[in-house]
Design an enzyme around this catalytic site. Sequence first.
Site, PDB file in Angstrom:
ATOM      1  N   HIS A  30       0.979   8.058  -0.510  1.00 55.72           N
ATOM      2  CA  HIS A  30       2.024   7.799  -2.328  1.00 55.72           C
ATOM      3  C   HIS A  30       3.409   8.084  -2.163  1.00 55.72           C
ATOM      4  CE1 HIS A  30       1.886   5.863  -5.766  1.00 55.72           C
ATOM      5  NE2 HIS A  30       2.414   7.107  -6.004  1.00 55.72           N
TER       6      HIS A  30
ATOM      7  N   SER B 205       5.207   3.744  -8.005  1.00 58.29           N
ATOM      8  CA  SER B 205       4.165   3.960  -8.364  1.00 58.29           C
ATOM      9  C   SER B 205       3.747   3.767 -10.293  1.00 58.29           C
ATOM     10  CB  SER B 205       3.922   5.715  -8.767  1.00 58.29           C
ATOM     11  OG  SER B 205       2.201   6.131  -8.511  1.00 58.29           O
TER      12      SER B 205
ATOM     13  N   GLU C  91      -2.327   5.416   0.648  1.00 60.23           N
ATOM     14  CA  GLU C  91      -1.440   5.512  -0.452  1.00 60.23           C
ATOM     15  C   GLU C  91      -2.218   6.987  -1.000  1.00 60.23           C
ATOM     16  OE1 GLU C  91       0.686   4.967  -2.325  1.00 60.23           O
ATOM     17  OE2 GLU C  91       1.399   2.708  -2.327  1.00 60.23           O
TER      18      GLU C  91
END
EC number: 3.1.1.1
Length: 565
Positions: free
Chosen positions: A466, A221, A353
């Site tokens: 994610h 991230s 995601e």
Amino acid sequence: MWLCALSLISLTACLSLGHPSLPPVVHTVHGKVLGKYVTLEGFSQPVAVFLGVPFAKPPLGSLRFAPPEPAEPWSFVKHTTSYPPLCYQNPEAALRLAELFTNQRKIIPHKFSEDCLYLNIYTPADLTQNSRLPVMVWIHGGGLVIDGASTYDGVPLAVHENVVVVVIQYRLGIWGFFSTEDEHSRGNWGHLDQVAALHWVQDNIANFGGNPGSVTIFGESAGGESVSVLVLSPLAKNLFHRAIAQSSVIFNPCLFGRAARPLAKKIAALAGCKTTTSAAMVHCLRQKTEDELLEVSLKMKFGTVDFLGDPRESYPFLPTVIDGVLLPKAPEEILAEKSFNTVPYMVGINKHEFGWIIPMFLDFPLSERKLDQKTAASILWQAYPILNISEKLIPAAIEKYLGGTEDPATMTDLFLDLIGDIMFGVPSVIVSRSHRDAGAPTYMYEYQYRPSFVSDDRPQELLGDHADELFSVWGAPFLKEGASEEEINLSKMVMKFWANFARNGNPNGEGLPHWPEYDQKEGYLQIGVPAQAAHRLKDKEVDFWTELRAKETAERSSHREHVEL
């Protein structure tokens, strides 16, 4: 002297038995540090763990909004056996993120401080020998505003793969990324902390059994975006030798691309500072206490999207900026000139995601899963601060992704894909292609698995949300309870891929599914059960967005020429 010799003899004896009775002590350039030994169930090899080793001076006073400086030396043996405080941030958001992401059995209680430039080291090396193990330096995520080193226990990865794992911290939020876009506060302080940590690794890691000539940076991230920034930065040249960017790169519109000065003025005004000049803002903000700055930070509501106000006035994140130092010019120019660090590079995304965790964190109004095109267009515009999609582009984007269905639930899923592509998928492919075209070995993956440790609130069918890959990369099945044999084997495979890449610049190895290099055929690996090779990840989506953006740029320049005439 004889005491030291005796200690060394007894330490050697204990280590040879695999059960050290004396805690490990290591020399750093600043002084000695004392750690502790930890053994992972099923392994006789102990891991020496050092928690809270300082790599820079506390960034206080005049060092707030300034590049980090080397740590002060000490003459005693510093005990580094407990987790360091996290960098200042929203404590509630930090706890939420740790609960969702950690591979630890239980959450480490959080403390927060502006004095937070510390790193944790996990080394399986026999410290009495001159080991030279590969080094893997982790940069945590959290939108450049939350998280810290204690979320990640490096023991499983270190012991399974015989690598030295280093987990670093860096300044976050206002402390880490406040920028007036001039010499008074250039910004990117958190990224400069990452560079300082890599310098520390070069100077010290050999004494922990690591090879300073084999350093891999990896992050997820905002940590993946940070890796991507370091790959582009001349300041990081020769500080690392391979790079892994998980679920984010430099072109993530959340974290890069917006002007920072209007945000700086907003922060200063909320803090009660005059905004007439950069010098006045910086001087005033340096006088504020940690808690006063935290209060400003909480008022800014970083990490959430305002779905009611003017999106052009909203700032959910503090961005990475082109500061002329860390990033000497625009990333597009650096990539076009091929003037970046052309190390072997692994770039990956997860299948969904923007599936559940990020919409939940950002307060997206999608819980009902009842979406129509009009509502989707409205949400896209309100999300402008994190997507950078102008109003003109929205109809074409909605038609492309949602035009083929009337079903509200399907429309919701496709809408989530749209945002995932803008933030993660398309930027990751663009960066990978640029790296490949510069002649550097490049590998891509898409992670497609649902870990057993995720929240029960999350839709069952969601594979690869994610951060899902974190559980595999960090060996969560070896610390948390309840993992299936399938999940344990997946984690072993992923750790092996990552460590092979750290060792050789190539993830492939004996007994593993073949992972094709990302060349002109654009082969990549779908990581799941089973893992299998595929081709051309997100290529149609990249074509669509590249064409759409190019059309907008052409229209804008044509309009500018018309106005000038």
